[in-house]
Design a protein around this motif. Structure first.
Motif, PDB file in Angstrom:
ATOM      1  N   CYS A  25      -2.264  94.986 -24.331  1.00  0.00           N
ATOM      2  CA  CYS A  25      -2.515  96.070 -23.372  1.00  0.00           C
ATOM      3  C   CYS A  25      -3.951  96.566 -23.438  1.00  0.00           C
ATOM      4  N   ASN A  77       0.335 101.370 -22.222  1.00  0.00           N
ATOM      5  CA  ASN A  77      -0.660 101.611 -21.171  1.00  0.00           C
ATOM      6  C   ASN A  77      -0.772 103.072 -20.747  1.00  0.00           C
ATOM      7  N   TRP A 290      -1.268  95.989 -12.700  1.00  0.00           N
ATOM      8  CA  TRP A 290      -2.107  95.023 -13.413  1.00  0.00           C
ATOM      9  C   TRP A 290      -3.254  94.474 -12.567  1.00  0.00           C
ATOM     10  N   ASN A 308       1.372 106.580 -17.439  1.00  0.00           N
ATOM     11  CA  ASN A 308       1.098 105.242 -17.950  1.00  0.00           C
ATOM     12  C   ASN A 308       0.711 104.289 -16.827  1.00  0.00           C
ATOM     13  N   CYS A 309       0.326 103.089 -17.213  1.00  0.00           N
ATOM     14  CA  CYS A 309      -0.108 102.006 -16.332  1.00  0.00           C
ATOM     15  C   CYS A 309      -1.622 101.901 -16.229  1.00  0.00           C
ATOM     16  N   VAL A 311      -5.035 100.145 -17.150  1.00  0.00           N
ATOM     17  CA  VAL A 311      -5.682  98.970 -17.711  1.00  0.00           C
ATOM     18  C   VAL A 311      -7.086  99.407 -18.119  1.00  0.00           C
TER      19      VAL A 311
END
Length: 546
Positions: A25, A77, A290, A308-309, A311
């Motif tokens: 991650c 993430n 992503w 979250n999420c 990158v």
């Protein structure tokens, strides 16, 4: 090679066994260590709150919210900011000492409950002894981590409900009790399996709490066509999952000449009636989480990550990336604001005014808004289509998307489905197929998108309603196939919720979780008939005999 860290909580974990040198991650070993230590501190305070409840002491909401946020911060993430995580450890220790003073009986408390070290310089060493591998028995470790990951998922649902001023003391009490039980060496496999299913029970309760919070605040989702093109004004892109942040951003951007776009899991915000009153709420930009490195680049304006999420951002847009709530990344501006407070998004708005409009990367519309209220309103139409044979099967393809090429399976699977099947989905897994032209069956779209991964409750309610209208005794007698893509811990709590509801024959992919030991996997296969996926051709034969 010596392990610098150990984490196997997500589907993309290195080698399908565990990240040991650096997180796939993007989290560093030092961040992983502080996350492990934050979980340890949260177990300790949870043991104390559980004891206090047994003594009849009411736990303040701020403590419930703290434990919930601590778990949410450690979801894959979500937060990469070591300093912010360390500050949460200190805060948790401070609150734990306050609670210890209220405890009448301190006998038998674990080391985690008693640990009280405010020296940050010692934390890296302490973390080495309290992480995942501290549990030596592989099967006990597997079940403990399965429970903890389920609780992390539950914390996400609770946190979003809390943001809308909805709380459930019973769910909070369970979350803390279950977390403290992962410290109990007297619990064997049978007891931990039972606790796993109980976690699923409270997963259902947590999803129901959030569903009620969202719909009471913003109305029931409606069938909606969402624009995926762009306008001519500068924009702000909002990602993550938090609808309260969305509401505050829309309110503060009204009349500024700034358009607001959703990204990834925020797409379903367009389905809620309340948000439709904002003319500058333009549409959705991009795809699943992503792909954000290329999509955030071309958006041109600032991006707000609400949960979250994340990158790890490229330097070219890092100065346009803001975080809030559970999210965090070093070097990115964090917008503070506790539950019930109005967050100040003026920095983001002022930066947006200096930016170019987003570059168009696609055009057209996608349709969604098929949450339980909407689908149940169509129940007669659905039942008729099933009884007439127009719809032969429903395929639940909820869950998560991810970077692995193996996930193209879900696109190919959707394309290969017989024309008499309907997909039920929630979560960012839908981006593998929600822009395919699969048509409809008697006016019923073949892709019914219920919303975020947080809205998986809708899929469960739809299944239960279909069971009722068809007069079935067993939910497994429904013409429903479960082929679910998982990635992180919110998918884990959805899985446990389905198991609690009695659903069997769930297929998980692209791989089974690395945290399933061989024996735990065997129990889940034998008891619930959980299995992985094969090739598209093989699975078509398995599911449809074709």
């Amino acid at each position: 090679m010596e392990n610098k860290m150990f984490c196997y909580q997500c589907q993309e974990t290195a080698g399908c066994t565990g990240c040991t040198q650096m997180g796939v991650c993007g989290k560093s070993p030092s961040v992983a260590a502080m996350q492990d230590l934050l979980i340890y501190a949260s177990k300790g305070i949870s043991e104390i709150t559980t004891r206090l409840r047994e003594e009849g002491v009411k736990i303040p909401k701020e403590i419930n919210h703290l434990v919930t946020l601590n778990l949410f911060i450690t979801i894959t993430n979500a937060n990469f900011d070591e300093g912010a995580i360390t500050d949460k450890i200190i805060l948790t220790l401070n609150k734990k000492q306050e609670l210890l003073a209220l405890l009448k009986d301190k006998k038998g408390l674990s080391e985690a409950a008693m640990w009280d070290d405010r020296d940050k310089n010692t934390y890296a060493e302490k973390a080495k002894s309290v992480g995942v591998l501290a549990t030596k028995n592989e099967d006990i470790r597997s079940l403990r981590e399965l429970i903890i990951y389920g609780l992390k998922g539950l914390s996400a649902y609770s946190k979003h409900a809390n943001a809308l001023l909805k709380d459930d003391e019973e769910t909070d009490a369970f979350l803390q009790r279950a977390l403290s039980k992962t410290l109990d060496d007297s619990l064997g496999i049978d007891e931990l399996v039972a606790l796993t299913l109980e976690t699923g029970k409270y997963g259902v309760a947590g999803m129901a709490l959030l569903d009620g919070a969202n719909t009471s605040a913003y109305g029931n989702p409606e069938i909606t066509k969402v624009n995926i093109g762009v306008g001519k004004n500068p924009g702000i892109l909002i990602s993550g999952h938090d609808l309260k942040d969305m509401e505050m951003l829309l309110e503060q951007t009204t009349g500024t000449g700034i358009d607001v776009y959703t990204h990834s899991e925020m797409l379903p915000a367009h389905y809620y009636p309340v948000f439709k009153k904002y003319p500058h709420f333009v549409g959705n930009y991009g795809n699943a989480w992503w792909k954000q490195k290329e999509e955030f680049e071309s958006f041109n304006g600032p991006i707000l990550m609400t949960t979250n999420c994340i990158v790890p951002p490229k330097p070219s847009y890092k100065d346009r990336l803001y975080t809030t709530g559970s999210a965090g990344f070093p070097g990115c501006k964090h917008i503070s604001g506790d539950i019930g407070e109005t967050k100040d998004f003026s920095q983001i708005i002022e930066q947006a005014k200096t930016c170019l409009p987003p570059v168009e990367i696609e055009s057209g519309q996608i349709i969604g808004g098929f949450a339980h209220n909407q689908v149940i309103a169509l129940a007669d139409k659905v039942v008729h289509a099933v009884k007439s044979g127009a719809i032969k099967k429903f395929v639940v393809m909820g869950g998560c998307d991810g970077r692995a090429k193996a996930r193209n399976y879900y696109t190919d699977f959707a394309k290969a489905l017989p024309k008499d099947t309907v997909i039920l989905t929630a979560g960012c897994a839908k981006y593998k197929y929600n822009k395919l032209n699969l048509g409809d069956i008697e006016g019923i779209p073949r892709i019914l998108d219920a919303g975020q991964c947080n809205d998986s409750y809708s899929i469960a309610l739809i299944a239960l309603k279909l069971k009722e209208v068809f007069g079935l005794k067993d939910i497994n007698d429904l013409p429903i196939i479960y082929n679910i893509a998982w990635y992180e811990q919110k998918a884990v709590i959805v899985l446990l919720a389905l198991l609690y509801l009695g659903v069997k024959n769930i297929h998980l992919g692209p791989t089974l979780p690395a945290f399933f030991s061989a024996n735990v996997a065997k129990v889940l296969v034998e008891k619930f008939k959980i299995s992985g996926i094969g090739t598209v051709d093989d699975d078509m034969k398995l599911f449809f005999g074709e």
